[in-house]
Motif scaffolding. Structure first.
Motif, PDB file in Angstrom:
ATOM      1  N   UNK A  87     -23.816 116.383  29.603  1.00 43.14           N
ATOM      2  CA  UNK A  87     -24.871 117.227  29.034  1.00 43.14           C
ATOM      3  C   UNK A  87     -24.917 117.117  27.517  1.00 43.14           C
ATOM      4  N   UNK A  88     -23.791 116.905  26.890  1.00 42.14           N
ATOM      5  CA  UNK A  88     -23.740 116.778  25.432  1.00 42.14           C
ATOM      6  C   UNK A  88     -24.145 115.374  24.951  1.00 42.14           C
ATOM      7  N   UNK A  89     -24.540 114.517  25.891  1.00 39.03           N
ATOM      8  CA  UNK A  89     -24.967 113.129  25.595  1.00 39.03           C
ATOM      9  C   UNK A  89     -23.826 112.250  25.115  1.00 39.03           C
ATOM     10  N   UNK A  90     -22.578 112.693  25.303  1.00 36.96           N
ATOM     11  CA  UNK A  90     -21.439 111.874  24.886  1.00 36.96           C
ATOM     12  C   UNK A  90     -21.263 110.691  25.831  1.00 36.96           C
ATOM     13  N   UNK A  91     -21.259 110.948  27.120  1.00 34.27           N
ATOM     14  CA  UNK A  91     -21.066 109.856  28.080  1.00 34.27           C
ATOM     15  C   UNK A  91     -22.241 108.870  28.078  1.00 34.27           C
ATOM     16  N   UNK A  92     -23.511 109.338  28.086  1.00 29.81           N
ATOM     17  CA  UNK A  92     -24.609 108.366  28.018  1.00 29.81           C
ATOM     18  C   UNK A  92     -24.559 107.502  26.764  1.00 29.81           C
ATOM     19  N   UNK A  93     -24.171 108.097  25.634  1.00 28.92           N
ATOM     20  CA  UNK A  93     -24.085 107.319  24.395  1.00 28.92           C
ATOM     21  C   UNK A  93     -22.992 106.257  24.478  1.00 28.92           C
ATOM     22  N   UNK A  94     -21.863 106.605  25.093  1.00 26.61           N
ATOM     23  CA  UNK A  94     -20.784 105.625  25.256  1.00 26.61           C
ATOM     24  C   UNK A  94     -21.171 104.539  26.254  1.00 26.61           C
ATOM     25  N   UNK A  95     -21.961 104.901  27.275  1.00 33.36           N
ATOM     26  CA  UNK A  95     -22.484 103.898  28.205  1.00 33.36           C
ATOM     27  C   UNK A  95     -23.353 102.899  27.452  1.00 33.36           C
ATOM     28  N   UNK A  96     -24.215 103.404  26.580  1.00 35.83           N
ATOM     29  CA  UNK A  96     -25.082 102.523  25.793  1.00 35.83           C
ATOM     30  C   UNK A  96     -24.249 101.636  24.864  1.00 35.83           C
ATOM     31  N   UNK A  97     -23.148 102.169  24.336  1.00 34.22           N
ATOM     32  CA  UNK A  97     -22.254 101.353  23.514  1.00 34.22           C
ATOM     33  C   UNK A  97     -21.724 100.181  24.326  1.00 34.22           C
ATOM     34  N   UNK A  98     -21.284 100.457  25.551  1.00 36.53           N
ATOM     35  CA  UNK A  98     -20.767  99.397  26.408  1.00 36.53           C
ATOM     36  C   UNK A  98     -21.832  98.408  26.820  1.00 36.53           C
ATOM     37  N   UNK A  99     -23.039  98.908  27.131  1.00 38.49           N
ATOM     38  CA  UNK A  99     -24.138  98.017  27.501  1.00 38.49           C
ATOM     39  C   UNK A  99     -24.480  97.087  26.348  1.00 38.49           C
ATOM     40  N   UNK A 100     -24.511  97.624  25.141  1.00 40.11           N
ATOM     41  CA  UNK A 100     -24.789  96.788  23.974  1.00 40.11           C
ATOM     42  C   UNK A 100     -23.740  95.717  23.767  1.00 40.11           C
ATOM     43  N   UNK A 101     -22.464  96.073  23.993  1.00 42.32           N
ATOM     44  CA  UNK A 101     -21.377  95.110  23.815  1.00 42.32           C
ATOM     45  C   UNK A 101     -21.392  94.030  24.893  1.00 42.32           C
ATOM     46  N   UNK A 102     -21.964  94.335  26.055  1.00 43.19           N
ATOM     47  CA  UNK A 102     -21.995  93.389  27.169  1.00 43.19           C
ATOM     48  C   UNK A 102     -23.238  92.493  27.176  1.00 43.19           C
ATOM     49  N   UNK A 103     -24.309  92.933  26.498  1.00 45.27           N
ATOM     50  CA  UNK A 103     -25.618  92.321  26.685  1.00 45.27           C
ATOM     51  C   UNK A 103     -25.960  91.325  25.595  1.00 45.27           C
ATOM     52  N   UNK A 104     -26.503  90.210  26.031  1.00 44.90           N
ATOM     53  CA  UNK A 104     -27.010  89.192  25.112  1.00 44.90           C
ATOM     54  C   UNK A 104     -28.461  89.513  24.775  1.00 44.90           C
ATOM     55  N   UNK A 105     -28.736  89.865  23.529  1.00 46.49           N
ATOM     56  CA  UNK A 105     -30.101  90.179  23.102  1.00 46.49           C
ATOM     57  C   UNK A 105     -30.882  88.921  22.741  1.00 46.49           C
TER      58      UNK A 105
END
Length: 344
Positions: A87-105
């Protein structure tokens, strides 16, 4: 003997059998079905196993997600604290951090038109928002609601369009890869500051990946940290599906609207892909537009699968990753728009 009998009776009544409703048993069966699909059939096990197990736990022991205000000892249940991080958006933000580290833009940088395809797919979010208003949700609830594919993709495309082969993407320089997350963060977060938690973390993770100087951080964000967050987020999401909160008309409406958002987003992406196909005289396969729904990398793999059904030599995966990444950014921007509008 009466003492022993009374003790056994008290112990028996402490078991879940005497405290669960019919709805709880229904949700336990659903959780077991999800576990079967994840383990036996391999349907997104990284997400479905923790979600299903969280669902199982909360319907056996509802107090596992009870808040401190409603507990007998003033301490919340274990999954209550997991859910609070969500609810505090901590977990979604960390998910996005991981997605960014995994993804080739790279595919998005090499083909900037992918931004438009990713934006088109966000029509599903806003379409579900307005439909939710019509169904009686208030503005904030409707915004939360609005956060299958192959039949829709085939419905709006012809066999000839699905078989279109796209040209190889141009090479992307290291400088472009490094500048991209920095520039996107500055531009998007300046225009919509409320997107900073999601867009900022997504771009930070990608900068870890592309800079080449913090390999340990990139590996941690895309592996250990990502999997820890998936466990916390998955079980907390599953724990939100107790029979009392899930088996009601409001929740059913939310599920239906979520499906509608996904379907409308897919259709909008494909239809915009058809427009670009027409404008470029057949250089863009409309199927890649469906990847803009932002489910990374599943949506891109679906585009590849449907295209390969028409022509096994057609490789759309990397082309579809452009709209796929753009969809992730677009979803974060859409969430930021709702947060800015409603002052969340």
């Amino acid at each position: 003997m009466s003492y022993v009998g009374e003790t056994l009776s008290n112990l028996l009544h402490q078991t879940a059998f005497f405290n669960l409703s019919v709805g709880n048993y229904v949700m336990i069966v659903v959780a077991c079905v999800f576990l079967f699909l994840a383990i036996k059939k391999g349907f997104e096990p990284l997400l479905l196993v923790p979600i299903a197990f969280g669902m199982l736990l909360v319907n056996i022991y509802p107090d596992i997600i009870v808040s401190p205000e409603h507990s007998s000892n003033g301490v919340g249940g274990l999954l209550y604290y997991f859910y609070t991080l969500d609810e505090w958006s901590i977990l979604p933000s960390l998910i996005f951090l991981g997605v960014g580290a995994m993804t080739d833009f790279g595919p998005l940088i090499a083909n900037p038109i992918s931004f438009l395809l990713g934006a088109a797919a966000q029509f599903g979010i806003f379409g579900a928002y307005f439909l939710a208003i019509l169904l009686g949700f208030n503005d904030k609830a409707a915004a939360a609601v609005s956060i299958i594919q192959p039949p829709i993709m085939k419905l709006f495309t012809t066999k000839k369009e699905r078989a279109i082969k796209m040209q190889n993407l141009r090479p992307v320089s290291k400088l472009e890869r490094i500048l991209f997350p920095v520039v996107v963060t500055i531009v998007v977060c300046t225009l919509l500051p409320t997107t900073a938690p999601l867009v900022g973390m997504l771009m930070l993770g990608n900068l870890f990946r592309e800079s080449g100087v913090v390999r340990q951080l990139q590996e941690t964000a895309s592996n250990a940290l990502m999997y820890i967050v998936v466990i916390l987020l998955g079980t907390s999401v599953g724990a939100s599906t107790s029979a009392e909160s899930f088996l009601n008309m409001s929740t059913i409406k939310i599920v239906i609207l979520g499906l509608i958002a996904f379907m409308v987003g897919t259709a909008a992406g494909v239809l915009f892909g058809k427009l670009l196909c027409f404008l470029t005289k057949g250089k863009i396969n409309p199927l890649i537009g469906s990847a803009g729904v932002s489910a990374v990398p599943m949506a891109a793999r679906v585009s590849q699968k449907v295209g390969a059904e028409e022509d096994p030599t057609n490789f759309l995966l990397m082309h579809a990753m452009g709209p796929n990444v753009a969809g992730v950014i677009g979803t974060a921007v859409a969430a930021g728009c709702f947060m800015a509008i409603f002052g969340i």
